[in-house]
Scaffold this motif. Structure first.
Motif, mmCIF file in Angstrom:
data_model
loop_
_atom_site.group_PDB
_atom_site.id
_atom_site.type_symbol
_atom_site.label_atom_id
_atom_site.label_comp_id
_atom_site.label_asym_id
_atom_site.label_seq_id
_atom_site.Cartn_x
_atom_site.Cartn_y
_atom_site.Cartn_z
ATOM 1 N N ASP A 50 0.816 -1.208 0.000
ATOM 2 C CA ASP A 50 0.000 0.000 0.000
ATOM 3 C C ASP A 50 0.851 1.259 0.000
ATOM 4 N N GLU A 51 2.067 1.164 0.506
ATOM 5 C CA GLU A 51 2.950 2.332 0.619
ATOM 6 C C GLU A 51 4.408 1.923 0.479
ATOM 7 N N ILE A 52 5.230 2.935 0.223
ATOM 8 C CA ILE A 52 6.688 2.812 0.301
ATOM 9 C C ILE A 52 7.120 3.729 1.434
ATOM 10 N N GLU A 53 7.880 3.206 2.371
ATOM 11 C CA GLU A 53 8.408 3.982 3.493
ATOM 12 C C GLU A 53 9.922 4.058 3.352
ATOM 13 N N VAL A 54 10.468 5.213 3.690
ATOM 14 C CA VAL A 54 11.923 5.383 3.686
ATOM 15 C C VAL A 54 12.330 5.775 5.100
ATOM 16 N N LEU A 55 13.176 4.966 5.721
ATOM 17 C CA LEU A 55 13.694 5.264 7.051
ATOM 18 C C LEU A 55 15.091 5.824 6.901
ATOM 19 N N ARG A 57 17.884 9.591 7.669
ATOM 20 C CA ARG A 57 18.166 10.934 8.185
ATOM 21 C C ARG A 57 17.177 11.964 7.625
ATOM 22 N N GLY A 58 17.130 13.127 8.284
ATOM 23 C CA GLY A 58 16.248 14.198 7.859
ATOM 24 C C GLY A 58 16.527 14.708 6.457
ATOM 25 N N GLY A 59 17.742 14.547 5.960
ATOM 26 C CA GLY A 59 18.096 15.002 4.619
ATOM 27 C C GLY A 59 17.292 14.319 3.527
ATOM 28 N N TRP A 60 16.774 13.133 3.816
ATOM 29 C CA TRP A 60 15.952 12.418 2.834
ATOM 30 C C TRP A 60 14.681 13.189 2.513
ATOM 31 N N GLU A 61 14.161 13.902 3.515
ATOM 32 C CA GLU A 61 12.910 14.628 3.309
ATOM 33 C C GLU A 61 13.044 15.628 2.160
ATOM 34 N N LYS A 62 14.097 16.394 2.161
ATOM 35 C CA LYS A 62 14.328 17.384 1.107
ATOM 36 C C LYS A 62 14.421 16.726 -0.275
ATOM 37 N N VAL A 63 15.072 15.581 -0.349
ATOM 38 C CA VAL A 63 15.283 14.890 -1.616
ATOM 39 C C VAL A 63 13.997 14.216 -2.115
ATOM 40 N N LEU A 64 13.201 13.660 -1.194
ATOM 41 C CA LEU A 64 12.060 12.840 -1.600
ATOM 42 C C LEU A 64 10.722 13.580 -1.682
ATOM 43 N N PRO A 66 9.786 16.184 -3.421
ATOM 44 C CA PRO A 66 9.372 16.452 -4.800
ATOM 45 C C PRO A 66 8.889 15.205 -5.553
ATOM 46 N N HIS A 67 9.097 14.026 -4.988
ATOM 47 C CA HIS A 67 8.709 12.770 -5.638
ATOM 48 C C HIS A 67 7.451 12.170 -5.012
ATOM 49 N N GLY A 68 6.686 12.985 -4.283
ATOM 50 C CA GLY A 68 5.411 12.522 -3.734
ATOM 51 C C GLY A 68 5.474 11.928 -2.338
ATOM 52 N N PHE A 69 6.646 11.890 -1.735
ATOM 53 C CA PHE A 69 6.754 11.382 -0.368
ATOM 54 C C PHE A 69 6.379 12.490 0.606
#
Length: 86
Positions: A50-55, A57-64, A66-69
């Protein structure tokens, strides 16, 4: 060929959904981000997630973002003190 990127995933079944978790990644992600997300989506669909989760560091938020995360949770931790148990 040269290995430029490695990532590990895990399938997690919660009571109300199934997710594909990305639990660790390392390498030159910026060069392959679109291909990685496409591959993860394909695998998640195949596994009826149903979902893709990424665990990570906070830096992932900035990168992801724009890709709908989106940010769903915050994980807090503290080190365990080393020494003898009493």
């Amino acid at each position: 060929g040269t290995v430029r990127l490695v990532y590990f995933t895990s399938l997690v079944t919660y009571p109300n959904m199934k997710t594909l978790q990305v639990i660790w990644a390392g390498g030159k992600l910026e060069n392959f981000l679109h291909a990685i997300i496409t591959s993860l989506e394909s695998f998640a669909k195949q596994e009826e997630c149903d979902e893709i989760e990424v665990l990570g560091r906070g830096g992932w938020e900035k990168v992801l973002l724009p890709h709908g995360f989106k940010r769903k949770v915050v994980c807090l931790s503290r080190p365990v003190e080393k020494g003898r148990m009493q």
